[in-house]
Scaffold this motif. Sequence first.
Motif, PDB file in Angstrom:
ATOM      1  N   ARG A  13     -31.064 -20.501 -36.282  1.00  0.00           N
ATOM      2  CA  ARG A  13     -30.941 -21.782 -35.583  1.00  0.00           C
ATOM      3  C   ARG A  13     -29.788 -22.595 -36.150  1.00  0.00           C
ATOM      4  NH1 ARG A  13     -34.319 -25.337 -32.716  1.00  0.00           N
ATOM      5  NH2 ARG A  13     -35.900 -23.729 -32.645  1.00  0.00           N
ATOM      6  N   GLY A  14     -29.555 -22.453 -37.440  1.00  0.00           N
ATOM      7  CA  GLY A  14     -28.499 -23.184 -38.119  1.00  0.00           C
ATOM      8  C   GLY A  14     -28.379 -22.670 -39.540  1.00  0.00           C
ATOM      9  N   GLN A  35     -44.470 -28.605 -43.260  1.00  0.00           N
ATOM     10  CA  GLN A  35     -44.717 -29.031 -41.877  1.00  0.00           C
ATOM     11  C   GLN A  35     -43.670 -30.043 -41.433  1.00  0.00           C
ATOM     12  OE1 GLN A  35     -48.746 -30.450 -42.281  1.00  0.00           O
ATOM     13  NE2 GLN A  35     -49.652 -28.504 -41.654  1.00  0.00           N
ATOM     14  N   THR A  36     -43.340 -30.971 -42.326  1.00  0.00           N
ATOM     15  CA  THR A  36     -42.337 -31.986 -41.996  1.00  0.00           C
ATOM     16  C   THR A  36     -40.954 -31.367 -41.883  1.00  0.00           C
ATOM     17  OG1 THR A  36     -43.642 -33.672 -43.141  1.00  0.00           O
ATOM     18  CG2 THR A  36     -41.335 -34.183 -42.714  1.00  0.00           C
ATOM     19  N   LEU A  37     -40.619 -30.448 -42.782  1.00  0.00           N
ATOM     20  CA  LEU A  37     -39.315 -29.776 -42.713  1.00  0.00           C
ATOM     21  C   LEU A  37     -39.185 -28.983 -41.409  1.00  0.00           C
ATOM     22  CD1 LEU A  37     -38.781 -28.454 -46.357  1.00  0.00           C
ATOM     23  CD2 LEU A  37     -37.654 -30.387 -45.242  1.00  0.00           C
ATOM     24  N   HIS A  38     -40.265 -28.341 -41.003  1.00  0.00           N
ATOM     25  CA  HIS A  38     -40.239 -27.590 -39.743  1.00  0.00           C
ATOM     26  C   HIS A  38     -39.902 -28.519 -38.583  1.00  0.00           C
ATOM     27  CE1 HIS A  38     -41.438 -24.434 -36.864  1.00  0.00           C
ATOM     28  NE2 HIS A  38     -41.974 -25.427 -36.172  1.00  0.00           N
ATOM     29  N   ARG A  39     -40.570 -29.670 -38.516  1.00  0.00           N
ATOM     30  CA  ARG A  39     -40.312 -30.618 -37.427  1.00  0.00           C
ATOM     31  C   ARG A  39     -38.898 -31.184 -37.522  1.00  0.00           C
ATOM     32  NH1 ARG A  39     -45.710 -32.195 -38.670  1.00  0.00           N
ATOM     33  NH2 ARG A  39     -44.927 -33.909 -39.948  1.00  0.00           N
ATOM     34  N   PHE A  40     -38.485 -31.550 -38.736  1.00  0.00           N
ATOM     35  CA  PHE A  40     -37.179 -32.179 -38.913  1.00  0.00           C
ATOM     36  C   PHE A  40     -36.051 -31.226 -38.513  1.00  0.00           C
ATOM     37  CE2 PHE A  40     -33.466 -33.253 -41.594  1.00  0.00           C
ATOM     38  CZ  PHE A  40     -33.276 -34.573 -41.205  1.00  0.00           C
ATOM     39  N   THR A  41     -36.128 -29.965 -38.937  1.00  0.00           N
ATOM     40  CA  THR A  41     -35.051 -29.027 -38.604  1.00  0.00           C
ATOM     41  C   THR A  41     -34.981 -28.786 -37.105  1.00  0.00           C
ATOM     42  OG1 THR A  41     -36.539 -27.147 -39.060  1.00  0.00           O
ATOM     43  CG2 THR A  41     -35.096 -27.876 -40.836  1.00  0.00           C
TER      44      THR A  41
END
Length: 284
Positions: free
Chosen positions: A77-78, A266-272
């Motif tokens: 994805r990046g 969980q937050t990193l997943h959403r943020f990315t």
Amino acid sequence: MELLVVVAAVVGLLAVVHLCLPRLAPFFVFYPEPLEPHETHPRYWGFVDASEVWIPTEDGPRLHAWWFPAGRDEPGRGAAIYFHGNAGHLGDRGTVAAALSNLNLDVLLPDYRGYGASEGKPSEEGLYADARAAYRWLVDEKGVGPGRLILFGNSLGSAVAAELAIGRPVAGVVLLGPFTDIPSIARHRLSWLPEWYLDWPRPRFDTVDRASRIAAPTLVGAGADDRVIPPGQSREVFEALGGPGRWLEIPGAGHNDIFSQQALWQTLHRFTREVLPDGPPANG
């Protein structure tokens, strides 16, 4: 009379130490550990999909780094650069980089100059130069579009990531356990000394000042039970952000176990996913 002599000696010693602080401070900031020649390849540490790379810097030293391809079958994805803390070497952080690659990111994990197998000697300006070299390597050598790049910094690495994010296009920034600046950490740990005594010009790693000049979306996270970096300092960095920001405080988490917290991932997943929406791969 004897008491006066003792007081004079203590005052004199404190004065000498204060004059020497700019020279002594780096010994309290940088704790590099070397890698033996047989330890430099990620396979030695069990990371069979990662590869070893060497990155030239603008002032000479070569940086040792590991490259972790995105941990899924589809194109990445990046991409991300992970800047670690002030101690050890990249062998201690391979697990984190591998976990970040499972967010469908290609991950570059560099060791700062003087750390692991990297050449040179660490300094504040040197670490900033290392960050610029890592950025150039990703953009120029790997062809990663800056708009597909996320900078991750942990502890001391947060100051490095914040500096790199100023004036360089990136998709997003993640600062975990950041501090306001090094003298503030010294004053926190040596609170019995006057504030002015523990102020020095270098190294400062003034993260809170740099935060105000970051334009990219930025996630700032801290463990609520962090005993190394006061969560209040991390919150100050968040509140100083010049661009869009998100704050994450994890109950029960300390400084060194933040990456073991499900709430963080969980937050990193959403943020990315927010800063890297569906689109072309990293080098597209």
